[in-house]
Design a protein around this motif. Structure first.
Motif, PDB file in Angstrom:
ATOM      1  N   HIS A 246     -37.500 -18.914 -23.162  1.00 19.11           N
ATOM      2  CA  HIS A 246     -37.129 -19.855 -24.229  1.00 19.11           C
ATOM      3  C   HIS A 246     -36.822 -19.119 -25.528  1.00 19.11           C
ATOM      4  O   HIS A 246     -35.781 -19.327 -26.147  1.00 19.11           O
TER       5      HIS A 246
ATOM      6  N   SER B 265     -39.552 -23.254 -11.721  1.00 14.15           N
ATOM      7  CA  SER B 265     -39.927 -24.604 -12.158  1.00 14.15           C
ATOM      8  C   SER B 265     -40.526 -24.585 -13.556  1.00 14.15           C
ATOM      9  O   SER B 265     -40.224 -25.448 -14.382  1.00 14.15           O
TER      10      SER B 265
ATOM     11  N   GLU C 149     -28.999 -34.648 -14.544  1.00 15.36           N
ATOM     12  CA  GLU C 149     -29.912 -34.782 -15.674  1.00 15.36           C
ATOM     13  C   GLU C 149     -30.052 -33.502 -16.485  1.00 15.36           C
ATOM     14  O   GLU C 149     -30.511 -33.547 -17.611  1.00 15.36           O
ATOM     15  N   HIS C 150     -29.693 -32.364 -15.924  1.00 16.88           N
ATOM     16  CA  HIS C 150     -29.913 -31.093 -16.586  1.00 16.88           C
ATOM     17  C   HIS C 150     -28.600 -30.365 -16.819  1.00 16.88           C
ATOM     18  O   HIS C 150     -27.608 -30.593 -16.145  1.00 16.88           O
TER      19      HIS C 150
ATOM     20  N   ARG D 229     -37.728 -24.010 -16.014  1.00 12.82           N
ATOM     21  CA  ARG D 229     -36.956 -25.254 -16.148  1.00 12.82           C
ATOM     22  C   ARG D 229     -37.694 -26.257 -17.025  1.00 12.82           C
ATOM     23  O   ARG D 229     -37.126 -26.819 -17.961  1.00 12.82           O
ATOM     24  N   ASP D 230     -38.975 -26.473 -16.760  1.00 14.82           N
ATOM     25  CA  ASP D 230     -39.749 -27.433 -17.547  1.00 14.82           C
ATOM     26  C   ASP D 230     -39.792 -27.036 -19.012  1.00 14.82           C
ATOM     27  O   ASP D 230     -39.647 -27.884 -19.900  1.00 14.82           O
ATOM     28  N   ARG D 231     -39.978 -25.760 -19.280  1.00  7.51           N
ATOM     29  CA  ARG D 231     -40.034 -25.282 -20.674  1.00  7.51           C
ATOM     30  C   ARG D 231     -38.697 -25.495 -21.383  1.00  7.51           C
ATOM     31  O   ARG D 231     -38.644 -25.931 -22.519  1.00  7.51           O
TER      32      ARG D 231
ATOM     33  N   ASN E  70     -42.127 -19.002 -21.876  1.00 10.96           N
ATOM     34  CA  ASN E  70     -41.971 -18.937 -23.331  1.00 10.96           C
ATOM     35  C   ASN E  70     -41.068 -17.776 -23.745  1.00 10.96           C
ATOM     36  O   ASN E  70     -40.289 -17.893 -24.689  1.00 10.96           O
TER      37      ASN E  70
ATOM     38  N   VAL F 110     -36.079 -27.565 -20.462  1.00 13.63           N
ATOM     39  CA  VAL F 110     -35.659 -28.970 -20.522  1.00 13.63           C
ATOM     40  C   VAL F 110     -36.380 -29.695 -21.650  1.00 13.63           C
ATOM     41  O   VAL F 110     -35.815 -30.582 -22.288  1.00 13.63           O
ATOM     42  N   ASN F 111     -37.615 -29.310 -21.928  1.00 14.93           N
ATOM     43  CA  ASN F 111     -38.391 -29.948 -22.986  1.00 14.93           C
ATOM     44  C   ASN F 111     -38.204 -29.277 -24.342  1.00 14.93           C
ATOM     45  O   ASN F 111     -38.998 -29.488 -25.256  1.00 14.93           O
ATOM     46  N   SER F 112     -37.163 -28.473 -24.460  1.00 13.54           N
ATOM     47  CA  SER F 112     -36.880 -27.813 -25.742  1.00 13.54           C
ATOM     48  C   SER F 112     -35.646 -28.461 -26.363  1.00 13.54           C
ATOM     49  O   SER F 112     -35.021 -29.336 -25.777  1.00 13.54           O
ATOM     50  N   ASN F 113     -35.299 -28.001 -27.539  1.00  7.76           N
ATOM     51  CA  ASN F 113     -34.098 -28.518 -28.195  1.00  7.76           C
ATOM     52  C   ASN F 113     -32.938 -27.518 -28.109  1.00  7.76           C
ATOM     53  O   ASN F 113     -31.989 -27.614 -28.878  1.00  7.76           O
TER      54      ASN F 113
END
Length: 170
Positions: A141, A53, A24-25, A56-58, A138, A60-63
């Motif tokens: 990212h 974690s 998935e990632h 990863r969450d930050r 952040n 994966v939820n980015s573009n």
């Protein structure tokens, strides 16, 4: 091998879930390395599993186009020891105690960047600064977003770091 027969089905289900999670990632997400940190280590200051974690969450939820980072190393340790191999990462973190101006303590990480790992020799990452733990997802990212914008202009990450990346980190 050596799994009792009554547990083979459980092992199969765990492996099946892992395979799905990895698929998935982007590979970059699965390649991040962290030690166990203060959860189980008596030397640990911070919790790099939780940081991993949160990063990863930050991401994966980015573009961000994370597939373009397949060879990028992001590693973290909960203390200055190198269990998480932060010293050989393109971008690494190791835990420390931060202090506010009022001398209150909070979890923080030193930020390292620029390791070169090759058959001809290894250069360890250098400390670039420090951040409170809750700012790191952040920061990662934003730093990776800046790097991805310029990635094609440079032959490798270290060239980017030398010419622009260190300023982005600061």
């Amino acid at each position: 091998r050596n799994i009792p027969e009554q547990y083979v089905g459980n092992a199969f289900n765990v492996i099946k879930k892992l395979k799905k999670t990895l698929a998935e990632h982007a590979p970059f997400i699965g390649n991040m390395i962290n030690c166990t940190g203060a959860q189980t280590c008596k030397l640990g200051i911070c919790l790099p599993r939780g940081l991993s974690s949160a990063i990863r969450d930050r991401l994966v939820n980015s573009n961000l186009e994370l597939d373009r980072l397949s060879d990028f190393r992001l590693n973290m340790s909960g203390c200055p020891n190198t269990c998480g191999m932060h010293h050989i990462a393109h971008l690494g973190f190791f835990g420390k105690v931060g202090r506010s101006k009022a001398r209150d303590m909070y979890p923080a990480y030193n930020v390292l960047a620029g390791a070169k790992v090759s058959a001809g020799g290894t250069q360890y990452a250098e400390k670039k600064g420090e951040l409170a733990a809750h700012h790191i997802p952040n920061f990662v990212h934003d730093f990776l977003a800046a790097y991805l914008l310029k990635k094609e202009d440079y032959s490798d990450f270290n060239k980017y770091l030398d010419e622009e990346g260190n300023d982005v980190i600061k």
